[in-house]
Design a protein around this motif. Structure first.
Motif, PDB file in Angstrom:
ATOM      1  N   LEU A 190     -24.466 -12.593  18.307  1.00  0.00           N
ATOM      2  CA  LEU A 190     -25.217 -12.824  19.550  1.00  0.00           C
ATOM      3  C   LEU A 190     -24.399 -12.655  20.836  1.00  0.00           C
ATOM      4  O   LEU A 190     -24.875 -12.021  21.782  1.00  0.00           O
ATOM      5  CB  LEU A 190     -25.882 -14.212  19.521  1.00  0.00           C
ATOM      6  CG  LEU A 190     -27.218 -14.260  18.774  1.00  0.00           C
ATOM      7  CD1 LEU A 190     -27.711 -15.700  18.673  1.00  0.00           C
ATOM      8  CD2 LEU A 190     -28.266 -13.396  19.480  1.00  0.00           C
ATOM      9  N   PRO A 191     -23.168 -13.169  20.889  1.00  0.00           N
ATOM     10  CA  PRO A 191     -22.424 -12.974  22.155  1.00  0.00           C
ATOM     11  C   PRO A 191     -22.126 -11.507  22.461  1.00  0.00           C
ATOM     12  O   PRO A 191     -21.745 -11.177  23.583  1.00  0.00           O
ATOM     13  CB  PRO A 191     -21.123 -13.755  21.927  1.00  0.00           C
ATOM     14  CG  PRO A 191     -21.436 -14.718  20.827  1.00  0.00           C
ATOM     15  CD  PRO A 191     -22.444 -14.039  19.963  1.00  0.00           C
ATOM     16  N   TYR A 192     -22.307 -10.647  21.473  1.00  0.00           N
ATOM     17  CA  TYR A 192     -22.062  -9.223  21.698  1.00  0.00           C
ATOM     18  C   TYR A 192     -23.329  -8.477  22.116  1.00  0.00           C
ATOM     19  O   TYR A 192     -23.302  -7.270  22.314  1.00  0.00           O
ATOM     20  CB  TYR A 192     -21.473  -8.578  20.436  1.00  0.00           C
ATOM     21  CG  TYR A 192     -20.070  -9.066  20.131  1.00  0.00           C
ATOM     22  CD1 TYR A 192     -18.965  -8.477  20.729  1.00  0.00           C
ATOM     23  CD2 TYR A 192     -19.859 -10.138  19.276  1.00  0.00           C
ATOM     24  CE1 TYR A 192     -17.679  -8.936  20.470  1.00  0.00           C
ATOM     25  CE2 TYR A 192     -18.583 -10.611  19.010  1.00  0.00           C
ATOM     26  CZ  TYR A 192     -17.491  -9.998  19.614  1.00  0.00           C
ATOM     27  OH  TYR A 192     -16.228 -10.458  19.370  1.00  0.00           O
ATOM     28  N   ALA A 193     -24.455  -9.202  22.219  1.00  0.00           N
ATOM     29  CA  ALA A 193     -25.732  -8.559  22.545  1.00  0.00           C
ATOM     30  C   ALA A 193     -25.868  -8.384  24.059  1.00  0.00           C
ATOM     31  O   ALA A 193     -26.902  -8.687  24.643  1.00  0.00           O
ATOM     32  CB  ALA A 193     -26.882  -9.397  21.991  1.00  0.00           C
ATOM     33  N   SER A 194     -24.830  -7.901  24.701  1.00  0.00           N
ATOM     34  CA  SER A 194     -24.833  -7.769  26.161  1.00  0.00           C
ATOM     35  C   SER A 194     -23.805  -6.735  26.577  1.00  0.00           C
ATOM     36  O   SER A 194     -22.759  -6.617  25.955  1.00  0.00           O
ATOM     37  CB  SER A 194     -24.476  -9.120  26.801  1.00  0.00           C
ATOM     38  OG  SER A 194     -24.136  -8.951  28.167  1.00  0.00           O
ATOM     39  N   THR A 195     -24.106  -6.015  27.648  1.00  0.00           N
ATOM     40  CA  THR A 195     -23.129  -5.079  28.203  1.00  0.00           C
ATOM     41  C   THR A 195     -22.238  -5.765  29.236  1.00  0.00           C
ATOM     42  O   THR A 195     -21.394  -5.115  29.837  1.00  0.00           O
ATOM     43  CB  THR A 195     -23.821  -3.895  28.899  1.00  0.00           C
ATOM     44  OG1 THR A 195     -24.563  -4.393  30.013  1.00  0.00           O
ATOM     45  CG2 THR A 195     -24.740  -3.143  27.956  1.00  0.00           C
ATOM     46  N   LEU A 196     -22.446  -7.057  29.471  1.00  0.00           N
ATOM     47  CA  LEU A 196     -21.713  -7.805  30.505  1.00  0.00           C
ATOM     48  C   LEU A 196     -22.002  -7.235  31.893  1.00  0.00           C
ATOM     49  O   LEU A 196     -21.140  -7.226  32.760  1.00  0.00           O
ATOM     50  CB  LEU A 196     -20.201  -7.796  30.226  1.00  0.00           C
ATOM     51  CG  LEU A 196     -19.760  -8.266  28.841  1.00  0.00           C
ATOM     52  CD1 LEU A 196     -18.236  -8.147  28.700  1.00  0.00           C
ATOM     53  CD2 LEU A 196     -20.182  -9.702  28.583  1.00  0.00           C
ATOM     54  N   CYS A 197     -23.220  -6.771  32.105  1.00  0.00           N
ATOM     55  CA  CYS A 197     -23.537  -6.122  33.384  1.00  0.00           C
ATOM     56  C   CYS A 197     -23.677  -7.140  34.513  1.00  0.00           C
ATOM     57  O   CYS A 197     -23.610  -6.793  35.684  1.00  0.00           O
ATOM     58  CB  CYS A 197     -24.794  -5.264  33.277  1.00  0.00           C
ATOM     59  SG  CYS A 197     -26.344  -6.134  33.524  1.00  0.00           S
ATOM     60  N   GLY A 198     -23.905  -8.411  34.166  1.00  0.00           N
ATOM     61  CA  GLY A 198     -23.876  -9.454  35.191  1.00  0.00           C
ATOM     62  C   GLY A 198     -25.181  -9.659  35.954  1.00  0.00           C
ATOM     63  O   GLY A 198     -25.243 -10.515  36.834  1.00  0.00           O
ATOM     64  N   ALA A 199     -26.227  -8.931  35.623  1.00  0.00           N
ATOM     65  CA  ALA A 199     -27.501  -9.109  36.338  1.00  0.00           C
ATOM     66  C   ALA A 199     -28.039 -10.526  36.119  1.00  0.00           C
ATOM     67  O   ALA A 199     -28.660 -11.115  37.012  1.00  0.00           O
ATOM     68  CB  ALA A 199     -28.516  -8.067  35.877  1.00  0.00           C
ATOM     69  N   CYS A 200     -27.773 -11.078  34.936  1.00  0.00           N
ATOM     70  CA  CYS A 200     -28.252 -12.425  34.605  1.00  0.00           C
ATOM     71  C   CYS A 200     -27.608 -13.485  35.492  1.00  0.00           C
ATOM     72  O   CYS A 200     -28.274 -14.394  35.982  1.00  0.00           O
ATOM     73  CB  CYS A 200     -27.985 -12.725  33.137  1.00  0.00           C
ATOM     74  SG  CYS A 200     -26.307 -12.326  32.590  1.00  0.00           S
ATOM     75  N   TYR A 201     -26.305 -13.363  35.683  1.00  0.00           N
ATOM     76  CA  TYR A 201     -25.576 -14.331  36.503  1.00  0.00           C
ATOM     77  C   TYR A 201     -26.107 -14.290  37.938  1.00  0.00           C
ATOM     78  O   TYR A 201     -26.296 -15.328  38.580  1.00  0.00           O
ATOM     79  CB  TYR A 201     -24.087 -13.972  36.432  1.00  0.00           C
ATOM     80  CG  TYR A 201     -23.136 -14.847  37.219  1.00  0.00           C
ATOM     81  CD1 TYR A 201     -23.436 -16.169  37.525  1.00  0.00           C
ATOM     82  CD2 TYR A 201     -21.895 -14.349  37.614  1.00  0.00           C
ATOM     83  CE1 TYR A 201     -22.531 -16.953  38.232  1.00  0.00           C
ATOM     84  CE2 TYR A 201     -20.985 -15.128  38.314  1.00  0.00           C
ATOM     85  CZ  TYR A 201     -21.313 -16.426  38.625  1.00  0.00           C
ATOM     86  OH  TYR A 201     -20.412 -17.198  39.319  1.00  0.00           O
ATOM     87  N   ASP A 202     -26.380 -13.101  38.429  1.00  0.00           N
ATOM     88  CA  ASP A 202     -26.870 -12.957  39.801  1.00  0.00           C
ATOM     89  C   ASP A 202     -28.178 -13.718  40.041  1.00  0.00           C
ATOM     90  O   ASP A 202     -28.382 -14.282  41.109  1.00  0.00           O
ATOM     91  CB  ASP A 202     -27.125 -11.475  40.112  1.00  0.00           C
ATOM     92  CG  ASP A 202     -25.959 -10.847  40.840  1.00  0.00           C
ATOM     93  OD1 ASP A 202     -24.871 -11.454  40.836  1.00  0.00           O
ATOM     94  OD2 ASP A 202     -26.130  -9.758  41.414  1.00  0.00           O
ATOM     95  N   VAL A 203     -29.075 -13.691  39.071  1.00  0.00           N
ATOM     96  CA  VAL A 203     -30.389 -14.312  39.304  1.00  0.00           C
ATOM     97  C   VAL A 203     -30.445 -15.766  38.859  1.00  0.00           C
ATOM     98  O   VAL A 203     -31.407 -16.465  39.173  1.00  0.00           O
ATOM     99  CB  VAL A 203     -31.541 -13.549  38.607  1.00  0.00           C
ATOM    100  CG1 VAL A 203     -31.644 -12.134  39.153  1.00  0.00           C
ATOM    101  CG2 VAL A 203     -31.368 -13.553  37.097  1.00  0.00           C
ATOM    102  N   CYS A 204     -29.451 -16.225  38.131  1.00  0.00           N
ATOM    103  CA  CYS A 204     -29.532 -17.583  37.565  1.00  0.00           C
ATOM    104  C   CYS A 204     -29.577 -18.629  38.679  1.00  0.00           C
ATOM    105  O   CYS A 204     -28.674 -18.715  39.505  1.00  0.00           O
ATOM    106  CB  CYS A 204     -28.346 -17.860  36.653  1.00  0.00           C
ATOM    107  SG  CYS A 204     -28.377 -19.552  35.997  1.00  0.00           S
ATOM    108  N   PRO A 205     -30.632 -19.470  38.709  1.00  0.00           N
ATOM    109  CA  PRO A 205     -30.765 -20.446  39.793  1.00  0.00           C
ATOM    110  C   PRO A 205     -29.776 -21.593  39.691  1.00  0.00           C
ATOM    111  O   PRO A 205     -29.622 -22.348  40.649  1.00  0.00           O
ATOM    112  CB  PRO A 205     -32.206 -20.941  39.642  1.00  0.00           C
ATOM    113  CG  PRO A 205     -32.532 -20.736  38.205  1.00  0.00           C
ATOM    114  CD  PRO A 205     -31.777 -19.511  37.782  1.00  0.00           C
TER     115      PRO A 205
END
Lengths: 242, 514, 242
Positions: free
Chosen positions: B363-378
C-alpha cells in the motif's frame, strides 16, 4: 558567482546534454561553474523506495562533495527537493552531529536551475533563442515540494522565437514516481498515456520540463508512439542561441 | 487491528491492474472526481484564511493526540454525566460484540445505520449478521453498495464507482418497492431510496452511528451528513450506539469553528453540508432514551506511537485526497483493499492493520509521491512523507518476510545501484559500460530485448528505455573542462574512455530518434 | 448482555485500562504526570478570521438570505408586522398542495400571533400541537411543520435549531416533508465563531443548510432525500425597514 553544479546521477549518465546546457547558460551569464568530481547521487531513488539505510552514505557523499560552495545548482527539481527536504532529516537521524551540521549548512544553498536564475541571480532573459512551439510540464516536485511556481515559464517566455503553448491539466503527475513506474506499471502507463494525449493536444514540437526523470518517462512513451514530439530539458532550451 | 471483510484480497498492483481493465469504472471515476475537484477548489478559494484555518486544525489535532489520555477521560466523564454510557473497545471483535449485545438487550434484531467508517473498519454488519441481527445502511451510497452486494470504494461517496444507469439497475433488481418505470434521473433514484427506507426509520428501535467529532469539554458528539438519514438514525430510535475512533476527539466546542469551516468545503465542496447534528448524552423527551458511546482503538494506538505515521490520525475523512489523487482516479477504491482507500488509506491502513501481509506492504507504494494529496489536505497531513516513512518500514519488515515476492530482485537491484553510487569511480565505470552498450538499445531505445527485462517489463511495454549517450557528463567535463574541477577533487582517471568524437548536440534527449 | 458491554464490569475495565495504557505509552506520558494541558491548548495558533464578512461592512441578513437560497431553500424577507400574514400564505399554499385534510405540526412556545392569520388563509386547515408527543407515523402524515430557530449563520446560509421553545424536539422538524422556519433579523450571526459561541452544547443542536440533499450519485447534488424536501425560510426584518 562561483557556482557548483550538482548534475544528478540521471543527467550525468543518461542526459549529459542537460548538464552541458546548464554550464553553457551560466557561462554565458558570466558565472564560473565548477563540477565537484566526487559527486554521485542525492539518494532519492533509495530513500523514496524505502531503502533509507542505503541513502545515508549518499547524503554523506553529497555533503563531502558540496561543502564550502556559496551556491549549488541542479537541473532537477526532484533532486533539489530531496536534498532540501530530506537530507537534513536523514543526517539528523544518523546521529552524526558533524554530518547534521554540514548538511544544515549546505542544503539552503542548493537551487534548482530556474530558481537559481530567477530568484538568486535575478535573471529571466538568459539570451536564448529557440524558434519552436514548446509546451511545459511542471514536475510534481517542482510544483508542490520546491514550489518554484512559474519561474520556468517566465524563463521560457523570455526566449526569442519560442511559441509557448499551455499544457492542459499541467499540474497532474505524469505517473513516473521513480520505482512506482516499475512496481505499478499499469497505473503509471495509464497516467503517462493521459499526459501524452495532453502534450499532443497542444500541437507542440517540443515538450520541456525541469526534470530529466519526467522527460525520460513521457519521452519514452512519446518515442514508442512515434509521436514526433521531442523532449528537452529546460536547460537545453535556455542554452540554445541563434 | 483487523478489517475482517478485506482478508485475502490481492495486493494493490494486481487489484489495480484489474481495475484498469474496466473502462466504465475509469469513466465513472474520472467524471466524479473531476466534478468534485473543480467545486472544491472554488469552495476553498472563497475563504481567504484557508491556510490559517488549516494551521489551526493541524495544531488542535496534534495537541489533542499529544494529550489523548487526558481528553479521553474528560470525554468519558462528560458523556457519563449527561446520561450516556461509555464503552472501550480494544479491537474490532470487541466493538462488534458490544454493539451486538446492546442491540439484543434493546430487544430487537434490526438496526438502522448511518454511514460510519469505524463500523466499516470493524466489519460490524457482517458481525451482526452472524448474530442474527440485520443492519440496514441508510446512506444512499451505502444502500447502493449494500443492495449491490458490493464494497465501498470511496470514503465520502462509497458508490462512486457506479454511474446512474448502474444504480438504476441495482434498484430495479434488489429493491422490491422500487417504483415501476424508475429512470436513471438522480432525483428519482433518491426519491426511491426515500420511500424504501421510510418504514425502517419510523419503526427503528436501535440506531448505530459513528461521529465526525467528539468534544471532550462537553461530551458532545457531532455528525455531518446531507440526506437526513443521519438525523433519522440519531433521533428516532430509542437506543443510539455510536462507534467512534479515539482519534476523533476535539478539546472544545469552540474548535468546531475551525473544523466546520474546513470539512464541508473539503469533502462535498459546500459552504456547509445540509445537516449537522450534535448531541450530549440523552435529552428527556427528545431523541433516544439510551446512548452508548463505544470508543475504538483497533490499531490507532500503534499509529499514535509512530512519530511520523501518527499524523494520519489527524484525518477528518473528508476525501479531498482521494479526489485529487491521479492513482485513485485511475483504479478506484477497491484496489486498496480497505475501507480507507486512496492516499490516506495508503498510510492509514498499513498502520492500523500492521505490515505483516504483502497487501499491507504494497500500500505505501501505491503512489507516485506527487504531493497533490498533501496540498489539499485540510489538516495538512504530509502524506508523501508518511508514505516514504512507511516504505522504509515495509523494507525492514520484508527483511524477515517468508513469502515470495519480487522483493529479493528489487533489493539486489537497488543494492547494486547503491554500491555503484557510493563512489565516483564506480559510477564512471558503469557509465562507460552503458555508453559502450548503447548500440544494443536499437533505434530510440525500443529494442525487443528491453521488453523482457526482469523488473522493467512493465515499463518497456509502453515506453522506450533511454539510450545511453556516447559519453557521460562527467566524462565530457573531464575531457573538456578538467581545469575547472573543484580543487579538492582529484582528476578523474578514465582509462578506456570511449572515444568521444561526437560534437555535443543541441537536443540531447536520449529517447529522440538518433 | 456480554461482559464487555457492561460498563464497570471486569472485562470492560480491562479494555479501558488497556486502551488508556497504550495511549499513554504511545505519547510517552506517564499516568498523572504533570502537564498543563489547558495552557498548551490556550497557546494554539488561531490566526483565522472571526468572520469572513465583517458585520460592520456587510449586510449580514442579506448575505444569509443569499446563501440559504444558494442551497435551494425558499427564502423570503418580510417585516415583522407582516409575518403572520406571510406565514398564513405559505401554509395555505402548502395546504392546497397537500389536498384535503392537510394539517401542520406546531411546537410549543411559538411566539403568540405568528399563527394568528392561518385560519384566514385556509379555512379548515388544522394545526396540531406536540403535547402529548405526536408519533413518528403521525408526523409522517402531516403536511409540514412551522418553527422558529435558535440562530442563523450568514456565511454558510445555515439555520440552527437548539430545539428549545418554538422549535420542538428533533423529530418534529425532521419527519415532515415541509419545514417553514422563521428567522428574526437579530438572530443572524455573521459566521461560525459567533454562532457557536451563542449555542449551549448541552442541548441537542441541528444545523440546517438547505433542504436534505445527496451527492451520492456521480457527485451531482440532488435536493430532497430523507429530511424535509422543502425548506421555506421567512426572514422577519425590522419593521422600520418597511
Amino acid at each position: 558567482m562561483r557556482i557548483a553544479l550538482f548534475v544528478t546521477c540521471l543527467t550525468d549518465t543518461l542526459y549529459p546534454e542537460a548538464g552541458k546546457s546548464v554550464v553553457r547558460v551560466l557561462d554565458r551569464l558570466g558565472h564560473q561553474v565548477v563540477f565537484p568530481m566526487e559527486q554521485t547521487c542525492c539518494g532519492q531513488l533509495h530513500f523514496n523506495t524505502g531503502y533509507r539505510a542505503q541513502s545515508l552514505p549518499l547524503v554523506r557523499g553529497f555533503a563531502e562533495a558540496f561543502g564550502g560552495f556559496d551556491a549549488i545548482v541542479t537541473p532537477s527539481a526532484s533532486c533539489a527537493a530531496m536534498v532540501r527536504e530530506y537530507h537534513p532529516q536523514l543526517a539528523e537521524e544518523s546521529g552524526d552531529r558533524g554530518l547534521a551540521r554540514a548538511v544544515a549548512e549546505i542544503t539552503p544553498r542548493v537551487h534548482e536551475l530556474s530558481m537559481l536564475l530567477t530568484d538568486v541571480l535575478g535573471v529571466t532573459d538568459v539570451g536564448a533563442s529557440f524558434p519552436h512551439r514548446v509546451t511545459y510540464h511542471p514536475s510534481c516536485h517542482s510544483l508542490r515540494m520546491l514550489r518554484i511556481g512559474d519561474a520556468p515559464l517566465r524563463l521560457l517566455r523570455s526566449v526569442r522565437g519560442l511559441d509557448l503553448s499551455e499544457l492542459p491539466a499541467a499540474d497532474v503527475c505524469c505517473g513516473f514516481g521513480g520505482t512506482f513506474s516499475v512496481k505499478n506499471p499499469g497505473v503509471s502507463a495509464a497516467m503517462c498515456a493521459d499526459k501524452c494525449a495532453a502534450v499532443l493536444s497542444t500541437g507542440a514540437d517540443v515538450l520541456c520540463a525541469a526534470d530529466s526523470s519526467c522527460l525520460m518517462h513521457i519521452g519514452g512513451a512519446l518515442a514508442r508512439q512515434r509521436a514526433g514530439v521531442t523532449t528537452m530539458h529546460l536547460a537545453e532550451i535556455l542554452a540554445s542561441t541563434r | 487491528m483487523s478489517m475482517p471483510t478485506y482478508l485475502g484480497m490481492p495486493a494493490f498492483p494486481e487489484a489495480a491492474a484489474e481495475a484498469l481493465a474496466n473502462p466504465q469504472l475509469r469513466r465513472n471515476l474520472a467524471h466524479a472526481t473531476g466534478t468534485i475537484r473543480t467545486k472544491r477548489a472554488a469552495a476553498v478559494a472563497e475563504l481567504t484564511d484557508w491556510d490559517e484555518l488549516r494551521a489551526a486544525a493541524k495544531a488542535i489535532k496534534d495537541h489533542t493526540l499529544a494529550n489523548l489520555d487526558h481528553y479521553l477521560l474528560q470525554l468519558e466523564e462528560k458523556v457519563t454525566a449527561a446520561g450516556g454510557q461509555v464503552h472501550w473497545a480494544d479491537g474490532a471483535a470487541e466493538a462488534n460484540a458490544i454493539v451486538a449485545s446492546l442491540t439484543r438487550a434493546a430487544g430487537t434484531d434490526t438496526v438502522v445505520k448511518v454511514k460510519s467508517m469505524a463500523t466499516q473498519e470493524t466489519g460490524l454488519n457482517e458481525a451482526l449478521a452472524a448474530e442474527g441481527i440485520t443492519a440496514i445502511e441508510t446512506d444512499l451510497a451505502e444502500l447502493i453498495v449494500q443492495l449491490g452486494r458490493d464494497r465501498p470504494s470511496h470514503i465520502l461517496v462509497p458508490a462512486i464507482h457506479r454511474n446512474r444507469a448502474e444504480i438504476r439497475e441495482i434498484f430495479r433488481r434488489e429493491m422490491p418497492d422500487a417504483p415501476a418505470g424508475l429512470t436513471d434521473d438522480p432525483a428519482e433514484l433518491a426519491a426511491a431510496a426515500r420511500s424504501h427506507l421510510r418504514r425502517a426509520f419510523l419503526s427503528a428501535t436501535v440506531g448505530v452511528s459513528g461521529a465526525n467529532f467528539a468534544i471532550a469539554e462537553t461530551g458532545s458528539l457531532v455528525v455531518l451528513e446531507s440526506e437526513g438519514n443521519g438525523r433519522m438514525c440519531l433521533t428516532l430510535p430509542e437506543t443510539l450506539i455510536s462507534v467512534v475512533g479515539i482519534e476523533k476527539l476535539l478539546p472544545s466546542w469552540r474548535d468546531l469553528e475551525v473544523f466546520l469551516a474546513l470539512l464541508p468545503r473539503s469533502s462535498t465542496a459546500e459552504r456547509m453540508n445540509p445537516y449537522i447534528s450534535t448531541w450530549t448524552g440523552v435529552r428527556p423527551g427528545d431523541g433516544p432514551r439510551a446512548f452508548h458511546l463505544v470508543l475504538l482503538d483497533n490499531g490507532r494506538t500503534t499509529a499514535l506511537a509512530d512519530k511520523i505515521g501518527r499524523q494520519a490520525l489527524r484525518c477528518i475523512k473528508c476525501s479531498a485526497c482521494l479526489n485529487v489523487c491521479p492513482v485513485y482516479e485511475r483504479v478506484g477504491g477497491h484496489a486498496y483493499g480497505s475501507p480507507y482507500p486512496g492516499p490516506i488509506g495508503a498510510i492509514l491502513t498499513p498502520q492500523l492493520r500492521g505490515m505483516s501481509s504483502a497487501a499491507d506492504q504494497a500500500l505505501p507504494y501505491a503512489s507516485t509521491l506527487c504531493g497533490a494529496c498533501y496540498d489539499v489536505c485540510p489538516v495538512a497531513i504530509n502524506i508523501p512523507e508518511a508514505l516514504v516513512h512507511l516504505r522504509s518500514l515495509a523494507v525492514d519488515s520484508r527483511r524477515h518476510a517468508r513469502f515470495q515476492t519480487d522483493f529479493p530482485a528489487e533489493r539486489l537491484a537497488l543494492g547494486a545501484v547503491a554500491w555503484t553510487l557510493r563512489g565516483r569511480r564506480r559510477l564512471a565505470f558503469a557509465q562507460r559500460a552503458a555508453s559502450a552498450s548503447r548500440k544494443l538499445f536499437g533505434a530510440s531505445g525500443s529494442a525487443a530485448w528491453t521488453r523482457r527485462l526482469p523488473l522493467l517489463g512493465g515499463w518497456t511495454r509502453t515506453r522506450n528505455l533511454p539510450v545511453p549517450p556516447p559519453e557521460s557528463f562527467r566524462a565530457w567535463w573531464a575531457r573538456t573542462r578538467q581545469d575547472d574541477a573543484s580543487p579538492d577533487s582529484p582528476p578523474e582517471i578514465a582509462p578506456g574512455l570511449p572515444s568521444p568524437g561526437t560534437a555535443p548536440r543541441q537536443t540531447g534527449s536520449g529517447t529522440a530518434d538518433e | 448482555m456480554s461482559d464487555w458491554a457492561r460498563p464497570g464490569s471486569p472485562g470492560a475495565a480491562v479494555s479501558r485500562e488497556r486502551v488508556l495504557g497504550r495511549v499513554r505509552a504511545a505519547i510517552g506520558r506517564a499516568q498523572g504526570a504533570e502537564r498543563d494541558v489547558a495552557a498548551e491548548y490556550a497557546a494554539l495558533p488561531r490566526g483565522y478570521l472571526r468572520a469572513h464578512h465583517d458585520p460592520a461592512e456587510h449586510d449580514i441578513v442579506a448575505l444569509f438570505a443569499e446563501r440559504a437560497a444558494d442551497y435551494r431553500a425558499v427564502v423570503e424577507s418580510v417585516t415583522t408586522a407582516a409575518l403572520p400574514a406571510a406565514i398564513a400564505r405559505v401554509i395555505a399554499d402548502r395546504a392546497r398542495a397537500g389536498g384535503t385534510g392537510a394539517w401542520f405540526a406546531v411546537p410549543a412556545g411559538l411566539p403568540p400571533g405568528w399563527l394568528s392569520r392561518v385560519a384566514d388563509g385556509t379555512p379548515g386547515v388544522r394545526l396540531a400541537g406536540d403535547d402529548p408527543p405526536l408519533s413518528a407515523l403521525e408526523l409522517d402524515s402531516c403536511a409540514g411543520v412551522v418553527t422558529g430557530c435558535a440562530l442563523a449563520i450568514a456565511e454558510t446560509g445555515t439555520i440552527v435549531l437548539d430545539h428549545g421553545p418554538g422549535q420542538g424536539r428533533r423529530a418534529l422538524t425532521l419527519v415532515p416533508d415541509f419545514h417553514l422556519v422563521v428567522v428574526r433579523h437579530d438572530q443572524v450571526a455573521a459566521d461560525l465563531p459567533d454562532a457557536l459561541a451563542g449555542l449551549d452544547p448541552a442541548l441537542p443542536q441541528t444545523l440546517i443548510s438547505g433542504p436534505s440533499a445527496t451527492s451520492d450519485i456521480e457527485l451531482v447534488r440532488v435536493e430532497g432525500v430523507h429530511g424535509p424536501r422543502t425548506l421555506h425560510v421567512l426572514i422577519a426584518t425590522a419593521d422600520c425597514q418597511g
